[in-house]
Motif scaffolding. Structure first.
Motif, PDB file in Angstrom:
ATOM      1  N   TRP A 221       5.858  -0.049   0.868  1.00 35.53           N
ATOM      2  CA  TRP A 221       6.596  -1.135   0.224  1.00 35.53           C
ATOM      3  C   TRP A 221       5.793  -2.432   0.230  1.00 35.53           C
ATOM      4  CZ3 TRP A 221      12.223  -0.509   2.562  1.00 35.53           C
ATOM      5  CH2 TRP A 221      12.816   0.635   1.985  1.00 35.53           C
ATOM      6  N   ASN A 222       4.978  -2.623   1.241  1.00 35.84           N
ATOM      7  CA  ASN A 222       4.219  -3.866   1.354  1.00 35.84           C
ATOM      8  C   ASN A 222       3.119  -3.982   0.307  1.00 35.84           C
ATOM      9  OD1 ASN A 222       3.808  -6.349   2.853  1.00 35.84           O
ATOM     10  ND2 ASN A 222       1.877  -5.475   3.545  1.00 35.84           N
ATOM     11  N   SER A 223       2.871  -2.924  -0.421  1.00 37.39           N
ATOM     12  CA  SER A 223       1.850  -2.977  -1.474  1.00 37.39           C
ATOM     13  C   SER A 223       2.444  -3.304  -2.834  1.00 37.39           C
ATOM     14  CB  SER A 223       1.103  -1.641  -1.552  1.00 37.39           C
ATOM     15  OG  SER A 223       1.988  -0.601  -1.939  1.00 37.39           O
ATOM     16  N   GLY A 224       3.786  -3.486  -2.887  1.00 35.30           N
ATOM     17  CA  GLY A 224       4.438  -3.765  -4.162  1.00 35.30           C
ATOM     18  C   GLY A 224       5.128  -5.119  -4.185  1.00 35.30           C
ATOM     19  N   THR A 225       6.271  -5.196  -4.872  1.00 40.23           N
ATOM     20  CA  THR A 225       6.976  -6.466  -5.044  1.00 40.23           C
ATOM     21  C   THR A 225       7.527  -7.015  -3.731  1.00 40.23           C
ATOM     22  OG1 THR A 225       9.001  -5.236  -5.596  1.00 40.23           O
ATOM     23  CG2 THR A 225       7.635  -5.995  -7.437  1.00 40.23           C
TER      24      THR A 225
END
Length: 479
Positions: A221-225
């Motif tokens: 998740w930390n690589s997206g929005t």
């Protein structure tokens, strides 16, 4: 040798800020009530830069170049007033007193007014980033006079965090503006952490995903929005194994969250301003409930939830991600709305795009979405009345709404408390509704207290003679 700034109060935050200043080429005079802390700092970190050792406030003042700059780093409240009372008589007109602690903005406004009568500048500075940020570069939110920032600002900008080379430090506004913005930052931080906790609870109790596997999910998740400091460290905490027991770290930590008061201040101030910060408020209440351990233990044997079984959709993890993103947006929207209300109340010219820019590095709520928040408020003619009304965010949150509703409904069916998820969704729905039940509330207030009401079809203020023939009369303004 003269120092360019003095620091009094050498606990961890004060010591780290002093070291940060020295590392950036400034000569720093050091003072602490107990000289042992001064000597410990010099012994361990004296090679960080140029320091001047002082034993009294008079020595501290005498060691400073003019205009003198003195940074107070003591516990908020009476200790700050005590230091000011001792320090002010030693200073001269034009000198600058700086409070870098988590002081309440009303205290800062009072102190600024009092010291200005002595021709002294008082600067309340919000500092975010914790111990590491204080040393390596925090997000800095200074208030006070514009004149004081002309002298102090370049120094603060140099030691602040940098985002693409830009300092995360700008002059916020007069008197207590800096500490107010820091307080709202902390309120958003409370909501952000709580809603992350709710996502963790749903994934574990709802979907049976253990902490180690959740660590991988949060890393993804930390690589997206959702990219942000708090999502990043959530993955780290969830992946940590307790050495003593071999169990997940989160399972050996007591589930009672502490607080130092800034979240509570945010909610109280929001109530006073009439600014609806329901998500932030629920995060504060959630911490309070978590700490009522004795009541919670008793309730486990007495209160029953009658939870039902739920067939989770294959998209459940993605649904939680979307609900988390939407709720996170609401916490920023509520915080920014509060800043707008405070600007009107206190006469501050708060530049919301610049404030968002300060939060992009160094601070706890730094997140990828702050770039889009900056863009939303950059142009005066396109600034949204509410962050959620900005086209980019309105579209993003609309796409998340179905998942958001599924997640909240699932949590209710499973008996998993999600106060910020649900309060944030209710805020979104309340904001978009054409009619709210407040019309009935106004009718009730008029019946029991003659508080009057307005009509949708004509101008004026009215009252119904409820105890008589229920005819309507135009109310007379007695104010």
């Amino acid at each position: 040798m003269s120092a360019q700034i003095g620091v009094t109060g050498l606990a961890v935050m004060g010591a780290n800020l002093a070291r940060n200043l020295a590392r950036n080429g400034y000569t720093v005079a050091l003072h602490n009530r107990s000289i042992e802390k001064t000597d410990t700092l010099l012994l361990k970190h004296g090679d960080d830069g140029e320091f001047i050792r002082t034993e009294t406030l008079q020595e501290l003042v005498d060691s400073l170049e003019k205009p003198r700059r003195v940074l107070i780093m003591v516990k908020a409240g009476k200790p700050v007033d005590s230091v000011i009372d001792q320090l002010a008589p030693l200073l001269e007109p034009g000198d600058i007193v700086i409070d870098g602690g988590n002081s309440h903005y009303e205290d800062t406004r009072r102190r600024e007014a009092a010291l200005s009568r002595q021709d002294l500048h008082f600067v309340g500075v919000g500092v975010s980033g914790g111990e590491e940020g204080a040393l390596l570069g925090p997000s800095i939110m200074p208030g006070g006079s514009r004149e004081s920032y002309d002298s102090l600002g370049p120094m603060l900008e140099k030691i602040s965090a940098k985002y693409n080379g830009e300092p995360c430090c700008r002059w916020i506004g007069t008197d207590g503006a800096g500490h107010f913005v820091k307080m709202v930052h902390n309120g958003i931080e409370y909501a952000d952490m709580q809603v992350i906790g709710e996502a963790f609870d749903l994934l574990r109790l709802g979907a049976g995903i253990e902490p180690a596997d959740q660590a991988k999910i949060f890393t993804d998740w930390n690589s997206g929005t959702l990219s942000s400091f708090l999502i990043e460290i959530t993955a780290e905490v969830l992946g940590h194994i307790d050495e003593r027991t071999g169990r997940p770290f989160v399972d050996v930590v007591v589930d009672a969250a502490g607080q130092k008061g800034t979240g509570r201040w945010t909610v109280v101030s929001a109530l006073e301003l009439g600014s609806p910060t329901s998500g932030i408020a629920e995060s504060v209440f959630a911490r309070a409930l978590s700490s009522q351990k004795e009541q919670r233990v008793l309730a486990q044997d007495i209160l029953h939830g009658h939870e039902g079984s739920v067939d989770l959709p294959e998209t459940f993890v993605e649904d939680v991600r979307l609900a988390l993103y939407a709720s996170k947006l609401v916490s920023y929207a509520q915080g920014i709305d509060m800043l707008t209300a405070a600007a009107k109340e206190y006469g501050w010219e708060l530049k919301l795009d610049e404030i968002a820019s300060l939060w992009r590095a160094g601070c706890i709520i730094r997140a990828e979405l702050l770039d889009d928040i900056m863009k939303a408020y950059a142009e005066a003619d396109t600034r949204p009345a509410n962050l959620l009304l900005a086209p980019a965010f309105a579209e993003a949150i609309a796409g998340a709404v179905p998942a958001w509703r599924r997640v909240v409904a699932t949590a209710v069916q499973l008996g998993i408390p999600v106060p910020v998820f649900s309060a944030s969704l209710a805020y979104y729905d309340g904001l978009r509704r054409k009619r709210l039940p407040a019309a009935l509330t106004q009718g009730l207030r008029d019946l029991f207290g003659a508080h009057t009401y307005n009509r949708v079809d004509t101008e004026g203020t009215f009252h119904t003679l409820w105890g008589e023939d229920k005819s309507e009369i135009e109310a007379v303004d007695t104010h």
